[in-house]
Design an enzyme around this catalytic site. Structure first.
Site, PDB file in Angstrom:
ATOM      1  N   GLU A 292     -11.089  10.665  -0.940  1.00  5.34           N
ATOM      2  CA  GLU A 292     -11.447   9.535  -0.072  1.00  5.34           C
ATOM      3  C   GLU A 292     -11.459   9.991   1.404  1.00  5.34           C
ATOM      4  O   GLU A 292     -12.357   9.641   2.161  1.00  5.34           O
ATOM      5  CB  GLU A 292     -10.440   8.401  -0.292  1.00  5.34           C
ATOM      6  CG  GLU A 292     -10.725   7.142   0.467  1.00  5.34           C
ATOM      7  CD  GLU A 292     -11.579   6.130  -0.311  1.00  5.34           C
ATOM      8  OE1 GLU A 292     -11.592   6.184  -1.556  1.00  5.34           O
ATOM      9  OE2 GLU A 292     -12.229   5.319   0.344  1.00  5.34           O
TER      10      GLU A 292
ATOM     11  N   ASP B  67      -3.790   2.637  -3.070  1.00  6.00           N
ATOM     12  CA  ASP B  67      -4.813   2.296  -4.063  1.00  6.00           C
ATOM     13  C   ASP B  67      -4.803   3.267  -5.234  1.00  6.00           C
ATOM     14  O   ASP B  67      -4.833   2.864  -6.398  1.00  6.00           O
ATOM     15  CB  ASP B  67      -6.203   2.302  -3.417  1.00  6.00           C
ATOM     16  CG  ASP B  67      -6.298   1.339  -2.257  1.00  6.00           C
ATOM     17  OD1 ASP B  67      -5.394   0.501  -2.108  1.00  6.00           O
ATOM     18  OD2 ASP B  67      -7.283   1.435  -1.500  1.00  6.00           O
TER      19      ASP B  67
END
Ligand code: GLA
Length: 386
Positions: free
Chosen positions: A161, A173
């Protein structure tokens, strides 16, 4: 298992290759409380959910990577030697980012065929990107016997990410999606990366997600900006307190005593983070005590914090939250996730769900010419082999 979605993925896979796939499910997540605290080494209280992404994957003998996103009817083909990020927001980035992290970590594997599809909304603050990244790490580990544990997989997913999506996200997350436990939320310490699991029992109430169906642009730049404001505040405070490494180490008293030395906005952001960390702890107590009213109150306070101090809400989610809060059968609600749209998490009495959704939808349509989507979720296990 959402058999419909899985069947669609398997059908497409069999159209594209003659191999037998390994199948994997990787969930999205909700977050009860603890927003933008993870990268400040604070506390969060998320859960993996029963919605997510289904994968079918098989190895190839050559170096090519064949990807197909069923929901978008889109194919992308590349090779292991050409792993660079595409322009932002392109879905292959979330897959290729993980592949690239694993290559850089010197794991040895060849190409693969991957088909995936899901039942989780994209851009709704439910971490579809973490679900995708985790699924890829898990799938490659399975396919090539790489010997990674879940902790290592989710760390590669987080770095994907950072490097391929350009969002300097925290660990929440990927951790929540990978490590979820059915019927439980987790209290995650984002410094030690230790989680304890707590039954999500809501004393006659239920959680309902309301998707605003808006996700405003510039999310990643605003996100990274919030993160650097916090880091900037820490560096100012650390000039006098060298032992302070993150906002986790800053007490309300220390923050107050530096108020004049800090940029007002950095002070405001930091104060929010400290208060939000306290709300996570308070939420754990409220859950333990089955105190639904307190749970609702904490949700509302969280919403006020992200709206007025952290400033990551938007007019659509503010409207939805204000409207919902006024209903006697709703104890509290707040916008969930990175910010600027997406879903609201609402604590509601189950028997009012239908009429609530209908009336809210009308009010929202009138105000913004937009529809909401109500999403029922329940806490579920993390990324897994099917
Ligand atoms: C995004 C990030 C997480 C977290 C939340 C805000 O979902 O990926 O790391 O910071 O925003 O709580």
């Amino acid at each position: 298992v959402n058999q419909l979605v899985l069947d669609r993925v398997l059908k497409k896979f069999s159209e594209l290759t003659s191999h037998n796939p390994v199948t994997i499910f990787s969930p999205g997540r909700i977050n009860l409380i603890g927003e933008h605290t993870d990268y400040n080494e604070g506390f969060v209280m998320p859960a993996a959910v029963n919605l997510g992404i289904y994968f079918a994957i098989a190895p190839r003998k050559d170096q090519t990577i064949h990807l197909h996103a069923v929901d978008l009817e889109d194919t992308y083909i590349t090779t292991l030697s050409e792993l660079t990020p595409l322009v932002p927001n392109q879905w292959p980035n979330y897959v290729l980012g993980v592949v690239s992290e694993l290559v850089n970590a010197r794991y040895d594997f060849t190409g693969f065929d991957l088909v995936f599809g899901g039942d989780i909304p994209v851009g709704a603050g439910m971490s579809s990107s973490a679900a995708l990244e985790n699924g890829v790490a898990f799938a490659l580990n399975e396919l090539y016997d790489l010997g990674m544990g879940k902790m290592e997989m989710l760390q590669h997913a987080q770095l994907a990410e950072h490097h391929f999506a350009g969002v300097k996200c925290g660990i929440m997350d990927q951790f929540a999606s990978m490590m979820g436990q059915k019927d439980h939320v987790m209290l995650l310490d984002c410094r030690s990366i230790d989680a304890s699991y707590h039954p999500l029992s809501l004393a006659g109430y239920e959680l309902l997600l309301i998707n605003s169906n808006v996700s405003h642009e510039l999310v990643s730049s605003a996100y990274n900006e919030r993160r650097s404001q916090c880091e900037e505040a820490v560096s100012v405070i650390a000039e006098r307190h060298p032992d302070i490494k993150s906002l986790r180490d800053v007490s309300p008293e220390v923050l107050e005593s530096h108020k004049s030395a800090l940029d007002p906005l950095e002070y405001q952001r930091s104060r929010y983070v400290l208060q939000e960390n306290e709300r996570v702890q308070a939420m754990a107590n409220a859950l333990q005590n089955g105190d639904a009213a307190r749970i609702g109150q904490l949700l509302n306070q969280g919403q006020d914090g992200i709206r007025y101090d952290y400033e990551i809400t938007c007019k659509e989610t503010d409207f939805l939250a204000d409207w919902s809060r006024d209903q006697s059968y709703i104890l509290g609600c707040r916008q969930m996730g990175g910010g600027f749209g997406g879903c609201l998490v609402v604590l509601i009495r189950g028997e009012h769900k239908r009429s609530y959704v209908e009336e809210l939808n009308q009010a929202y349509a009138k105000a913004f010419g937009q529809e909401i989507t109500a999403i029922d979720v329940s806490p579920d296990d993390g990324t897994r082999l099917l």
